[in-house]
Structure formats: structure tokens, C-alpha cells
Design an enzyme around this catalytic site. Structure first.
Site, PDB file in Angstrom:
ATOM      1  N   HIS A   1       0.876  -1.174   0.000  1.00 39.55           N
ATOM      2  CA  HIS A   1       0.000   0.000   0.000  1.00 39.55           C
ATOM      3  C   HIS A   1       0.912   1.222   0.000  1.00 39.55           C
ATOM      4  CE1 HIS A   1      -2.218  -3.085   2.300  1.00 39.55           C
ATOM      5  NE2 HIS A   1      -3.332  -2.511   1.902  1.00 39.55           N
TER       6      HIS A   1
ATOM      7  N   ASP B   1       2.197   1.920   3.414  1.00 38.11           N
ATOM      8  CA  ASP B   1       3.156   0.984   4.025  1.00 38.11           C
ATOM      9  C   ASP B   1       4.571   1.529   3.945  1.00 38.11           C
ATOM     10  OD1 ASP B   1       0.975  -0.718   4.011  1.00 38.11           O
ATOM     11  OD2 ASP B   1       1.730  -1.984   2.369  1.00 38.11           O
TER      12      ASP B   1
END
Ligand code: XLS
Ligand code: NI
Ligand code: NI
Length: 448
Positions: free
Chosen positions: A101, A104
Site C-alpha cells: 500500500h 506501508d
């Protein structure tokens, strides 16, 4: 690359020992199975969030994870240093893909512009290491659910400002997909749903969601991004009711909004269970609709009712999944097996990250071997073919090709005695079928 993890590259050890440790028993990337190297059937990917960011929290406890990059205290220093750890991790496991993501990778700033600038510094480092190693994203995605601004959704938020922000965030995420050469791009709408219908305009929310997806399709075209778009169904959690409930609901949503040509599905084992299905069911439903895109490999826990994201260790389930994949010929046009999995809170060492992946990879490799043997013997194909064979002749053909109607069938049915109908049904000996599958598992792996 330096030795960041204190674990050697994971070798293939075969059946040298019964104890599963830091070696593969079944996964041999180059071994040809059903006409293709194992690595091409399986296309494993490491999930950035679970592997490198997850602190192993649960609803009642703080994180227990011990990670080598914890020594970097500044969030941006840690984010940049971590990238080096991640590539060494992929290399040591011999995995060629990863998934992430946007959130992240790097901490957020106050504005989207500031957040993007931080993110881009980390993406720069990823691009360098991709060029050095040839390891690339199977997919990336946008976290439109973690930050408190998404409290009531992103594409389905009742607040236009939050929708606007989401669109801006998504745009940059698609640009990253293009830059890093992601093969797929995933949409998982964790907060795209509702908590309670009394305050929800369900029609409007679903239309907004479809608008955001259409805008993404349009923008991908504009920038020449050819990643396969995927929607990942999940029935609930964190939202009480998620719109992309399961494969069937998601396919209906895509068709309703004219988006089905642009999307396929990314299916996750634990999500299937939360929806009251098996993983195999979800994969079959997607296959039948021509919508199988990719797989998030994990498993649930029969006794705990939430998304446990366990590393796959259930041979029966991986056999079923790989049977579907073999029958399909591939996971999806660009699909792979992304370990959307994390170790248990009690397996908190850095080494456990390797151990979890080794078990997941071996369990899928073993499932592939078993499924390939079943496939070669045409065990399931023959069984199913035989079961429906009455549709291959006579009245069955006329039903399937549309020649029959209620009147022609009534004429054939009116005077048939019950005994004749019962004689047309057959026991499927289902217990023996299950026993045979057990035998395939035991015998194939015993000889592997
Ligand atoms: C959560 C989902 C998530 C997606 C990516 O349950 O599985 O991890 O795979 O956003
Ligand atoms: Ni997932
Ligand atoms: Ni999940």
C-alpha cells in the site's frame, strides 16, 4: 547486498528432515510440473504491510514484533532503511514479487503534497533496487482506510472533501504503479460499506464508488498504465457490511456499473471464510465469470471469527486452490500468490518471517504437486463429466441448446413413474471422493 537479516538464503533441502525449518521441502522453482516451472504456476509475492510493518498487535495487546530495522528511530530514516531489508528478504526467499500500500512505505505529512514527497523518496529507493535485482511489484494499492479521515469511507464517504482527497491519493498511487511496473493494481475497500443503514444512502454510496473506479480506469488510460485492475472482496471488518462482500456480489457490482471489462478479482482465503464460503468456492465463482485475477494467500482460523491472516499450512485447501488454478491454466493473466499473511503474535522474531513464508510456499508447492497428479489422472474431470453425462444426449441436449420448453418437457415428464425417476439418480459416493483426495495427498507427497 549486506547481510541484514542474520538468516542465510533459504535452500531446497527436500526430505532430509521431518522438521520444517529454514529450508524448502517441496518448493523447487525450476521443477517442471504440468508443463511449467513451479515458480510460474505460483508466482509468490511478499506483502509489505504484514511482513515488514505489522507489529503483531491484537485487539487486546501491543505489538510483540522484533525487527532488525527497529533501531532506526526517525520514521523517514526507518522507511528508507527498511527498503534495503525488504529486498534482501525477497532475495533470500527467492521470491520475485512484492505487494504494498502507499502508506506501508512512508509516513504521512500534513498535506497530500507533503505525503507524496516523502513517499516518492522511498519509491526512488525501491526503483533502484528493482533495477538491481529484477524483483518487481505483483501489485500495489492505496490505503484508503487507515487514516481517521476515512472514518466513514473513502469513495463512499458522505463527505465530498474526503472523496476528493481519496481521488488525489489514488492518482499518485496509480502513477507509482506505472513507474514501478506493477503487473496489477488492487482496490480493497475496507471502509467502503456501512455501519448502519438508517444513516446511509446506499444507492448514492455505491454510485460514488463506481465513479471513483471509473476515474481510475480513465486515468490509467491517460498515463498508459496497463496493470490489470483487481477488486478484493471481503464481507466485513473493519466495516460492518462491506459492499464488495464476496466474488458474486463484486461481479454483480462491476456489471451493474459497466466496469466488468476493466476489473478482475483478487481473492483471499480468509475473506472467503468470513463470507461463509470456502476459498475454492470464491475461486470457482470468479473462474466461471472469467474474472479470476490474483490470489491473496492466507488462511483463517476455524475458532476465531476475524481475519487472522495465517500463513497457509492447510494442504487440503492449497490442493483445492491449485486444482482450480491448474484447471484454469493460470492464476490470472498477471496473477500470483501474495502472502497476505502474518506470523502469530507469539512468533515474534525476525526469523519467524522467513519461517512463515517457507511454510506458505511449501504448502502451496505441495498443493500444486497433488493437484497436478489429480489433474493428470483426470480424477475430478471424469467424475464431474460422468455426473452430468445425461445432458450430453437426448433431452439433456435439447435443454442445454434451448430447443426444449416447459411444454415439450411436460409431455416427457407426465407419465414417468417415480421408480424411473429414482433410477435416474445415482449416489455420488462423496465420502469415497474425499477419501480419494486424502489418498492423493498422502501418496503424491510421499513419492515427491
Ligand atoms: C485486508 C485486505 C488487505 C488487502 C490490501 O483484509 O486483505 O490487506 O489485501 O488492501
Ligand atoms: Ni488481502
Ligand atoms: Ni485480508
Amino acid at each position: 547486498m549486506s547481510d541484514l537479516w542474520n538468516v542465510d538464503a533459504i535452500p531446497f533441502v527436500g526430505k532430509a528432515s521431518k522438521v520444517q525449518g529454514l529450508g524448502f521441502r517441496y518448493y523447487e522453482p525450476e521443477r517442471i510440473v504440468a508443463g511449467k516451472p513451479m515458480k510460474d504456476w505460483l508466482r509468490f509475492a511478499v506483502a509489505y504491510w504484514h511482513t515488514f510493518d505489522q507489529r503483531l498487535v491484537d485487539p487486546f495487546g501491543d505489538g510483540t514484533a522484533q525487527r532488525p530495522y527497529d533501531r532506526f528511530t526517525d520514521p523517514m530514516d526507518q522507511a528508507l532503511a527498511k527498503v534495503d531489508y525488504t529486498f534482501e528478504f525477497y532475495r533470500k526467499l527467492n521470491v520475485k514479487y512484492f505487494c504494498f500500500h502507499d502508506r506501508d512505505l512512508a509516513p504521512e505529512g500534513d498535506t497530500l503534497r507533503e505525503t507524496n514527497a516523502k513517499l516518492d523518496r522511498v519509491v526512488d529507493r525501491i526503483a533502484e533496487l528493482q533495477a538491481e535485482t529484477g524483483i518487481t511489484p505483483l501489485w500495489n494499492t492505496s490505503s484508503l482506510f487507515t487514516n481517521p479521515r476515512f472514518v466513514s469511507g473513502a469513495g463512499t464517504s458522505p463527505y465530498a472533501k474526503v472523496f476528493t482527497y481519496s481521488a488525489g491519493q489514488l492518482k499518485h498511487s496509480l502513477e507509482i504503479a506505472k513507474r514501478l511496473g506493477s503487473e496489477n493494481y488492487v482496490f480493497w475497500g475496507g471502509r467502503e460499506g456501512y455501519e448502519n443503514l438508517w444513516n446511509t444512502d446506499l444507492r448514492r454510496e455505491q454510485e460514488h464508488m463506481a465513479r471513483l473506479l471509473q476515474m481510475s480506469v480513465d486515468y490509467a488510460k491517460e498515463i498508459g498504465l496497463d496493470a490489470q485492475f483487481l477488486i478484493e472482496p471481503k464481507p466485513k471488518e473493519p466495516t460492518t457490511h462491506q459492499y464488495d462482500f464476496d466474488a458474486a456480489t463484486t461481479i454483480a457490482f462491476l456489471k451493474t456499473h459497466g466496469l466488468d471489462d476493466h476489473f478482475k478479482l483478487n481473492l483471499e482465503g480468509n475473506h472467503a471464510n468470513l463470507a461463509g464460503h470456502t476459498y475454492q468456492h470464491e475461486i470457482r465463482v470468479a473462474r466461471v465469470a472469467g474474472m479470476l485475477g490474483s490470489l491473496d494467500a492466507n488462511q483463517g482460523d476455524k475458532l476465531i471469527g476475524w481475519d487472522m491472516d495465517e500463513f497457509p499450512s492447510d494442504l487440503y485447501e492449497t490442493t483445492a486452490v491449485m486444482w482450480e488454478v491448474l484447471d484454469e491454466g493460470q492464476i490470472g493473466p498477471h496473477g500470483g500468490l501474495n502472502f497476505d499473511s502474518k506470523p502469530r503474535r507469539t512468533s515474534f522474531t525476525a526469523e519467524d518471517l522467513f519461517r512463515g513464508h517457507v511454510v506458505g510456499m511449501d504448502t502451496y508447492a505441495a498443493g500444486l504437486l497433488v493437484a497436478a497428479q489429480m489433474h493428470e489422472d483426470r480424477f475430478i474431470e471424469d467424475l464431474v463429466g460422468e455426473r452430468y453425462s445425461s445432458f450430453d444426449e437426448g433431452v439433456g441436449v435439447s435443454i442445454e441448446n434451448g430447443d426444449a420448453n416447459l411444454s415439450t418437457l411436460e409431455e416427457l415428464a407426465l407419465d414417468v413413474p417415480q421408480s424411473e425417476l429414482l433410477a435416474a439418480t445415482h449416489s455420488d459416493h462423496l465420502e469415497s471422493v474425499k477419501g480419494t483426495i486424502n489418498n492423493y495427498i498422502v501418496d503424491t507427497l510421499g513419492q515427491a
